[in-house]
Design an enzyme around this catalytic site. Structure first.
Site, short mmCIF file in Angstrom:
data_model
loop_
_atom_site.label_atom_id
_atom_site.label_comp_id
_atom_site.label_asym_id
_atom_site.label_seq_id
_atom_site.Cartn_x
_atom_site.Cartn_y
_atom_site.Cartn_z
N VAL A 1 0.84 -1.20 0.00
CA VAL A 1 0.00 0.00 0.00
C VAL A 1 0.88 1.26 0.00
O VAL A 1 0.56 2.25 -0.65
CB VAL A 1 -0.96 0.01 1.22
N CYS A 2 2.00 1.20 0.69
CA CYS A 2 2.87 2.37 0.86
C CYS A 2 3.27 3.03 -0.46
O CYS A 2 3.15 4.25 -0.60
CB CYS A 2 4.11 2.01 1.67
N PRO A 3 3.73 2.27 -1.47
CA PRO A 3 4.12 2.96 -2.70
C PRO A 3 2.95 3.65 -3.40
O PRO A 3 3.14 4.68 -4.05
CB PRO A 3 4.73 1.86 -3.57
#
Length: 187
Positions: free
Chosen positions: A46-48
């Site tokens: 999810v972070c990118p």
């Protein structure tokens, strides 16, 4: 205790930005609006998507006088490695702060002690280094930078117009409220 209205605690960290390692401190935030975007880890899922969304809105944020800082408990070296190896992260132009000591994550009360990783926390910080807005999401819930922009515009409006407040769903140029005894029970 809420972090709203509190000054950012002192810190010093290394960050990766535009091909360089830089120092970032609490003093770096003074005189401008800042967004701190904490995320769990580099080389994740999810972070990118969140960091790319922030980059896609970075020019608009800069036009509002806002500097963006992404932060995880990874090192600045890991940030460079991720930046160099990911097409998505390779687009990022804002500072990626390393917090391997977990000091900044603790200061902002987003450290998941059990995991040693930061929660998904977003903080809007005013030019005096005071926290004006906080949003913390569960690990599986990504954030939307467009809603962040509206919050920043509201925070800037309230700062520049003492005695006025922005109602729900306020958009730039819309009516605001002036709290007074005359408004009690009329909204």
């Amino acid at each position: 205790m809420s972090l709203i209205g509190t000054k950012v605690k002192p810190f010093k960290a290394k960050a990766y930005k535009n091909g360089e390692f830089i120092d970032v401190t609490d003093e770096s935030l003074l005189g401008q609006w800042s967004v701190f975007c904490f995320y769990p880890a580099d080389f994740s899922f999810v972070c990118p998507t969140e960091l790319e969304d922030l980059q896609n809105h970075y020019e608009e944020l800069k036009k509002l006088g806002v500097e963006v800082y992404s932060i995880s408990t990874d090192t600045h070296y890991t940030h460079k490695g991720w930046h160099d190896s990911s097409e998505t992260i390779g687009k990022i132009q804002y500072a990626m702060i390393g917090d391997p000591s977990q000091t900044i994550s603790r200061n902002f009360e987003v450290l998941n002690e059990k995991e040693g990783l930061a929660d998904r926390g977003t903080f809007i910080i005013d030019p005096d280094g005071v926290i004006q807005a906080v949003e913390i999401n569960a690990d599986g819930i990504g954030r939307d930078a467009s809603t962040l922009i509206n919050k920043i515009k509201a925070a800037q409006y309230v700062r520049n117009n003492p005695g006025e407040v922005c109602p729900a769903k306020w958009q730039e140029g819309a009516e605001t409220l002036k709290p007074s005894i005359d408004l009690v029970g009329k909204i």
